[in-house]
Write an enzyme that holds these catalytic residues in place. Structure first.
Site, PDB file in Angstrom:
ATOM      1  N   LYS A 195       0.846  -1.189   0.000  1.00 56.19           N
ATOM      2  CA  LYS A 195       0.000   0.000   0.000  1.00 56.19           C
ATOM      3  C   LYS A 195       0.881   1.238   0.000  1.00 56.19           C
ATOM      4  O   LYS A 195       1.723   1.413   0.889  1.00 56.19           O
ATOM      5  CB  LYS A 195      -0.905  -0.007   1.237  1.00 56.19           C
ATOM      6  CG  LYS A 195      -1.766   1.251   1.357  1.00 56.19           C
ATOM      7  CD  LYS A 195      -2.780   1.138   2.478  1.00 56.19           C
ATOM      8  CE  LYS A 195      -3.558   2.423   2.650  1.00 56.19           C
ATOM      9  NZ  LYS A 195      -4.593   2.324   3.680  1.00 56.19           N
ATOM     10  N   LYS A 248      -2.185  -1.517  -3.754  1.00 61.89           N
ATOM     11  CA  LYS A 248      -3.060  -0.354  -3.663  1.00 61.89           C
ATOM     12  C   LYS A 248      -2.254   0.923  -3.725  1.00 61.89           C
ATOM     13  O   LYS A 248      -1.261   1.035  -3.013  1.00 61.89           O
ATOM     14  CB  LYS A 248      -3.819  -0.426  -2.336  1.00 61.89           C
ATOM     15  CG  LYS A 248      -4.736   0.761  -2.102  1.00 61.89           C
ATOM     16  CD  LYS A 248      -5.299   0.705  -0.718  1.00 61.89           C
ATOM     17  CE  LYS A 248      -6.078   1.971  -0.451  1.00 61.89           C
ATOM     18  NZ  LYS A 248      -6.485   2.107   0.901  1.00 61.89           N
TER      19      LYS A 248
END
Ligand code: PBG
Length: 324
Positions: A195, A248
């Site tokens: 992320k 992400k």
């Protein structure tokens, strides 16, 4: 054997021919629909920063989840808003918070739908960081216990998968241990493994009221250009017990998805985040692009890059378009 012997256009001559040779096809089976659970009753409030998204109270959220299920979407991802924020984010692990109530309501109405819960403290802490703050710094190890408690609360409420999004080191192992200690051995972990500290989360932070009150998330979320860390993050999360790993955001990180796909034999998820979603909405609103066609193009690209699972606010729209 080049032109004129070879003509690649032969395989594009008709819709049927194109369907025949197509290898990447997004289906509703690939999609996860994110939902925001807020406290209260009879709430279905549009989220100003995210077109088509709503805050739902637990009594209203099951109907939305059921609609997604009826379109063939196999899973929802729940985010929670608290009644009140505090320094430690204690409402995150309260077993009657909005998320836990929402999980129970959804499981009662649509038991076969996979319910995933986002596990993080940022919406629950008054400072808006994803971890425990000590002396102005985010304390990694002190955050593991509250995260594990939060995951256990979600799992007890009936979540099938818990999804830690905080980016603390060691949280997957801590959560796995806590779930197993509670006998919740069948509850899986979808870890937000790679992320990035992205500017594409803007609209979401308004929706979740989770913007950091001071500083930024760059000491825990990954640096945009630290590309070798992504594979190590994913590798470590798998070693700690993650069942599914995520990259992400998705769109600006398709190279990372592609490399993760080549390297790891675990289901790979990609999060088509709020800024990516609203970018298309804004362009469509301005009359510049066809929203549905662009959404499908983006999701196809994410799948082609290697994602097995795509978390997207477009889930219902795309599922409807694929199976009208
Ligand atoms: C919470 C969390 C965020 C998102 C998912 N979980 C925000 C953040 O990390 O600041 C972003 C989702 C989106 O933008 O759609 N940690």
């Amino acid at each position: 054997m080049a032109f004129p012997h070879t003509r690649l256009r032969r395989l594009r001559t008709s819709p049927a021919m194109r369907r025949l040779v197509r290898s990447t096809q997004v289906t509703p089976d690939d999609l996860v629909y994110p939902l925001f659970a807020c406290p209260g009753r009879d709430v279905r409030e549009p989220i100003a920063s995210m077109t088509g998204c709503y805050h739902f109270s637990p009594d209203r959220i099951a109907a939305e989840a059921a609609e997604a299920a009826s379109l063939g979407i196999p899973a929802v991802l729940l985010f929670g808003l608290p009644q009140a924020k505090d320094a430690t984010g204690s409402e995150a692990w309260a077993d009657d918070n909005a998320v836990c109530q929402a999980v129970r309501a959804i499981k009662q109405t649509v038991p076969d739908l996979v319910v995933i819960t986002d596990v993080c403290l940022c919406a629950y802490t008054d400072h808006g960081h994803c971890g425990v703050v000590r002396d102005g710094r985010i304390d990694n190890d002190a955050t593991l216990e509250p995260l594990a408690r939060t995951a256990v609360a979600h799992a007890r409420a009936g979540a099938d998968l818990v999804a830690p999004s905080d980016m603390m080191d060691g949280r997957v192992a801590a959560i796995r241990r806590a779930l197993d200690d509670e006998g919740l051995i069948e509850v899986g972990i979808l870890s937000y493994a790679a992320k990035y500290a992205s500017a594409f989360y803007g609209p979401f932070r308004e929706a979740a009221h989770s913007a950091p009150g001071f500083g930024d998330r760059k000491t825990y979320q990954m640096d945009l250009a630290a590309d070798h860390q992504a594979l190590r993050e994913i590798e470590l999360d798998i070693a700690e017990g993650a069942d599914i790993v995520m990259v992400k955001p998705a769109l600006a990180y398709l190279d990372i998805l592609c490399r993760a796909r080549e390297r790891f034999d675990v289901p790979l998820a990609a999060y088509n985040v709020s800024g990516e979603y609203m970018m298309l909405h804004a362009a469509a609103e301005a009359g510049l692009v066809d929203l549905e066609a662009c959404a499908l193009e983006v999701l196809t690209a994410i799948k082609r890059a290697g994602a097995d699972i795509i978390i997207t606010y477009f889930a219902k729209d795309v599922a409807r378009r694929l199976h009208p």
